[in-house]
Design an enzyme around this catalytic site. Structure first.
Site, PDB file in Angstrom:
ATOM      1  N   ASN A  13       2.015  12.391  31.170  1.00 53.13           N
ATOM      2  CA  ASN A  13       2.535  13.434  32.071  1.00 53.13           C
ATOM      3  C   ASN A  13       3.771  14.104  31.482  1.00 53.13           C
ATOM      4  O   ASN A  13       3.974  15.308  31.653  1.00 53.13           O
ATOM      5  CB  ASN A  13       2.829  12.861  33.457  1.00 53.13           C
ATOM      6  CG  ASN A  13       1.572  12.814  34.314  1.00 53.13           C
ATOM      7  OD1 ASN A  13       1.076  13.851  34.745  1.00 53.13           O
ATOM      8  ND2 ASN A  13       1.039  11.617  34.528  1.00 53.13           N
ATOM      9  N   HIS A 102       2.419  11.027  41.614  1.00 50.80           N
ATOM     10  CA  HIS A 102       1.826   9.768  42.085  1.00 50.80           C
ATOM     11  C   HIS A 102       0.297   9.901  42.088  1.00 50.80           C
ATOM     12  O   HIS A 102      -0.234  10.930  42.542  1.00 50.80           O
ATOM     13  CB  HIS A 102       2.332   9.437  43.497  1.00 50.80           C
ATOM     14  CG  HIS A 102       1.798   8.130  43.999  1.00 50.80           C
ATOM     15  ND1 HIS A 102       2.292   6.919  43.565  1.00 50.80           N
ATOM     16  CD2 HIS A 102       0.780   7.844  44.840  1.00 50.80           C
ATOM     17  CE1 HIS A 102       1.611   5.935  44.146  1.00 50.80           C
ATOM     18  NE2 HIS A 102       0.692   6.481  44.922  1.00 50.80           N
ATOM     19  N   LEU A 137       9.744   4.583  49.216  1.00 47.51           N
ATOM     20  CA  LEU A 137       8.862   4.580  48.039  1.00 47.51           C
ATOM     21  C   LEU A 137       7.620   5.448  48.252  1.00 47.51           C
ATOM     22  O   LEU A 137       6.908   5.299  49.250  1.00 47.51           O
ATOM     23  CB  LEU A 137       8.422   3.132  47.747  1.00 47.51           C
ATOM     24  CG  LEU A 137       7.479   2.947  46.548  1.00 47.51           C
ATOM     25  CD1 LEU A 137       8.207   3.213  45.239  1.00 47.51           C
ATOM     26  CD2 LEU A 137       6.851   1.568  46.553  1.00 47.51           C
ATOM     27  N   ASP A 138       7.384   6.340  47.285  1.00 49.97           N
ATOM     28  CA  ASP A 138       6.199   7.218  47.300  1.00 49.97           C
ATOM     29  C   ASP A 138       6.081   8.045  48.587  1.00 49.97           C
ATOM     30  O   ASP A 138       4.974   8.283  49.089  1.00 49.97           O
ATOM     31  CB  ASP A 138       4.909   6.406  47.055  1.00 49.97           C
ATOM     32  CG  ASP A 138       4.901   5.770  45.678  1.00 49.97           C
ATOM     33  OD1 ASP A 138       5.519   6.328  44.761  1.00 49.97           O
ATOM     34  OD2 ASP A 138       4.292   4.700  45.531  1.00 49.97           O
TER      35      ASP A 138
HETATM   36  C1  GAR Z   1       0.268   8.280  36.003  1.00 52.50           C
HETATM   37  O1  GAR Z   1      -1.038   8.159  36.488  1.00 52.50           O
HETATM   38  C2  GAR Z   1       1.254   8.459  37.139  1.00 52.50           C
HETATM   39  O2  GAR Z   1       0.737   9.213  38.198  1.00 52.50           O
HETATM   40  C3  GAR Z   1       1.479   7.034  37.565  1.00 52.50           C
HETATM   41  O3  GAR Z   1       1.543   6.303  36.367  1.00 52.50           O
HETATM   42  C4  GAR Z   1       0.741   6.954  35.390  1.00 52.50           C
HETATM   43  C5  GAR Z   1       1.595   7.181  34.173  1.00 52.50           C
HETATM   44  O4  GAR Z   1       0.834   7.718  33.119  1.00 52.50           O
HETATM   45  N1  GAR Z   1       2.673   6.904  38.344  1.00 52.50           N
HETATM   46  C6  GAR Z   1       2.834   6.027  39.313  1.00 52.50           C
HETATM   47  O5  GAR Z   1       1.978   5.215  39.623  1.00 52.50           O
HETATM   48  C7  GAR Z   1       4.173   6.095  40.019  1.00 52.50           C
HETATM   49  N2  GAR Z   1       4.108   5.440  41.289  1.00 52.50           N
HETATM   50  P1  GAR Z   1       1.544   8.496  31.947  1.00 52.50           P
HETATM   51  O6  GAR Z   1       2.628   7.552  31.415  1.00 52.50           O
HETATM   52  O7  GAR Z   1       0.468   8.711  30.939  1.00 52.50           O
HETATM   53  O8  GAR Z   1       2.112   9.756  32.497  1.00 52.50           O
END
Ligand code: GAR
Length: 208
Positions: A13, A102, A137-138
């Protein structure tokens, strides 16, 4: 107008933000082994590690993290797969400019393992959410969401792959709106000033 991005791992991301041409001044990780740091450094972006394991409490960690972030005086701080719970003081310090991606259609499936839990619940629509961060959270005002149809033969991995494509689409757009001060929050609801939103087929609560 600058942006600091916090990561904990792969950093796809964060990469989407960079590839969208957003002004990323620094990438900070709470883990030295976060793969995303290598990509960011390769792009000539400043990288830092503030390891949570070096601190005796969440408060001390968050204070060190804030000190590092504030070196860049960013307009926006983006949580891009940053897997730490933040203290209310940290969240308050960056009120209205701290944004998270998220992997679920909030308020459903807060927390971890969202794809497996969505499959177990038998939902037929799943997706991702970009929201402003509040102390819960979230939770926090939703800036954009994207939905993905769940297939009968989905595994958590296959579903995650399709949701991730949507994450990479909505996260840069929402962060851009924040950087351009197009996001207004009233009574916990987000309003976005952007005439092109409907053309981009994004789901946002309100367009002005
Ligand atoms: C992503 O899917 C993001 O939405 C999630 O972790 C992943 C990170 O991937 N975030 C959460 O779960 C936060 N609560 P990335 O490191 O490839 O971006």
């Amino acid at each position: 107008m600058s942006l600091v991005v916090l990561i904990s791992g792969r950093g796809s991301n964060m990469r989407a933000l960079v590839e969208a041409g957003l002004p990323v001044s620094a990438v900070i990780s709470n883990r030295a082994d976060a793969a995303g740091l290598t990509y960011a450094a390769g792009q000539g972006i400043a990288t830092h590690v503030v390891a949570h394991s070096d601190f005796a409490s969440r408060e001390l960690f968050d204070a060190a993290l804030a000190a590092q972030i504030d070196q860049y005086a960013p307009r926006v701080v983006a949580l891009a797969g940053f897997m730490r719970i933040l203290t209310p003081a940290f969240v308050a310090r960056y009120a209205h400019r701290l944004v998270n991606i998220h992997p679920s259609l909030l308020p459903a499936f807060t927390g971890l393992d969202t794809h497996a839990r969505a499959l177990a619940a038998g939902v037929c629509v799943h997706g991702c959410t970009v929201h402003l961060v509040t102390a819960a959270l979230d939770h926090g005002p939703i800036i954009a969401q994207a939905a993905v149809a769940v297939r009968r033969d989905d595994t958590p991995e296959r579903l995650a792959e399709r949701v991730l494509v949507q994450e990479h689409r909505i996260f840069p757009q929402a962060v851009r709106w924040l950087l351009e001060s197009r996001v207004r929050v009233q009574d916990e609801q987000v309003h976005v000033r952007d005439a092109n939103v409907s053309a981009q087929a994004l789901c946002v609560p309100d367009v002005e």
